[in-house]
Scaffold this motif. Sequence first.
Motif, PDB file in Angstrom:
ATOM      1  N   HIS A  92      -8.384  91.356 133.310  1.00  0.00           N
ATOM      2  CA  HIS A  92      -7.823  90.359 132.392  1.00  0.00           C
ATOM      3  C   HIS A  92      -7.417  90.987 131.062  1.00  0.00           C
ATOM      4  CE1 HIS A  92     -11.996  90.400 130.841  1.00  0.00           C
ATOM      5  NE2 HIS A  92     -11.460  89.988 129.703  1.00  0.00           N
ATOM      6  N   GLN A  93      -7.977  92.154 130.742  1.00  0.00           N
ATOM      7  CA  GLN A  93      -7.541  92.873 129.556  1.00  0.00           C
ATOM      8  C   GLN A  93      -6.260  93.648 129.829  1.00  0.00           C
ATOM      9  OE1 GLN A  93     -11.441  94.994 129.262  1.00  0.00           O
ATOM     10  NE2 GLN A  93     -11.321  94.416 127.088  1.00  0.00           N
ATOM     11  N   PRO A 116      -3.107  90.488 130.702  1.00  0.00           N
ATOM     12  CA  PRO A 116      -3.551  89.201 130.146  1.00  0.00           C
ATOM     13  C   PRO A 116      -2.712  87.997 130.541  1.00  0.00           C
ATOM     14  CG  PRO A 116      -2.554  90.573 128.441  1.00  0.00           C
ATOM     15  CD  PRO A 116      -2.689  91.440 129.652  1.00  0.00           C
ATOM     16  N   HIS A 138      -4.567  90.798 120.988  1.00  0.00           N
ATOM     17  CA  HIS A 138      -6.035  90.955 120.953  1.00  0.00           C
ATOM     18  C   HIS A 138      -6.493  91.985 121.976  1.00  0.00           C
ATOM     19  CE1 HIS A 138     -10.304  89.979 120.950  1.00  0.00           C
ATOM     20  NE2 HIS A 138     -10.228  89.750 122.258  1.00  0.00           N
ATOM     21  N   HIS A 139      -6.025  91.844 123.212  1.00  0.00           N
ATOM     22  CA  HIS A 139      -6.444  92.784 124.249  1.00  0.00           C
ATOM     23  C   HIS A 139      -5.862  94.177 124.002  1.00  0.00           C
ATOM     24  CE1 HIS A 139      -8.640  89.952 126.622  1.00  0.00           C
ATOM     25  NE2 HIS A 139      -7.609  89.169 126.802  1.00  0.00           N
ATOM     26  N   ASP A 146      -8.101  95.985 121.594  1.00  0.00           N
ATOM     27  CA  ASP A 146      -9.326  96.470 122.230  1.00  0.00           C
ATOM     28  C   ASP A 146      -9.051  97.711 123.087  1.00  0.00           C
ATOM     29  OD1 ASP A 146     -10.822  94.476 121.077  1.00  0.00           O
ATOM     30  OD2 ASP A 146     -10.778  93.158 122.840  1.00  0.00           O
TER      31      ASP A 146
END
Length: 365
Positions: free
Chosen positions: A69-70, A73, A100-101, A104
Amino acid sequence: MNTVLVTSTGESTGKTAITLALGLLAKERGLDVGYMKPKGTRLQSSTGKTLDEDPMLARELLDIDAEMHQLEPVVYSPTFIQGAIRGKENNEELSEVISHHFDDLSADKDLMLVEGGGSYRTGGIVDLTDADVASLLDAEVVLVADYSHPSDLDDLVAAVEDIGSDRLAGIVFNRVNDSVYDELETEVAPFLEARNVPVLGVVPAEKDLAGVTVQELADELGADLATDAPTDAFVERFLVGAMGGDAALRYFRRTKDAAVITGGDRANIQRAALEAPGVKCLILTGGHRPVGAVIGKAEEKGVPVLLVTGDTLSVTDRAEDIVSTGRTRDERTVERMRDLLFEHADVDAIIGGIEPSNETDGDDE
């Protein structure tokens, strides 16, 4: 940290193999490499369940510690598209999720590779074309393109304009046939570079990367082999036999490296296909076994005959999907593309200026 987004003028251009091959080349230079595919487009069904193999292969080859999911997305499924049309998707929220992902995944990386969608236009209904994603993530863009005729430059120039010269790192032409290779290098490349469009590479077509073998096709289709003929020939395209014998023969003779898909009870079409040198196998649908004369002729010509139970339309759709996706999603293909980029592309122009950030000094003892 540097970010490179790899996009393409159309689907099935070898974008995945090129993206991951760049990752391998970067890792060989000591760079810490990350990967992301913001829009998952290779899905099992319209319900949103993804079976996109690209991020899974990237995770394995580039040794990435991240969840699906990262890495992916936005699941760009038919259900998602319908929801976007009906106003159920918020464009700003989607961009925030991707950002956001990305933050990270890119932490402590020297290079982030971002793979585009099916083509550079994919995602337009939610303001997430590859040009939009490049702007969102502040990425340079490598544009992968096919080339077989000068008219292909219309789509290429349109893509360049959409991406913008400030973001475009350059073009990589992939799977270029010998017949147009010299033209591309001596005429097309100078034409583009005169328009300030860098040509980073002209990668020649490799037969074993362009299609699937008959055996691989049989395995994927769950087909039975009706002949004792070699199954190592490569298939790149499919022809559907639905016309009379004479018309079929003229049709089949205009192609090469093809499989003919037709009903198992269409003996006239089967015979015509066996007379065409460019036909590498027959795929007979409907669960019908051909007459003995067709089997005998096929074995004499060394053309394998595959028997499947599905209807011609569904088998054709499945076979085309196998050819368009199957040969670009394995480790061997990526490693071969790594060699091709090293030999035929200006890799330094893409990743040459990036220095490893995690180099350690030797002991001072």
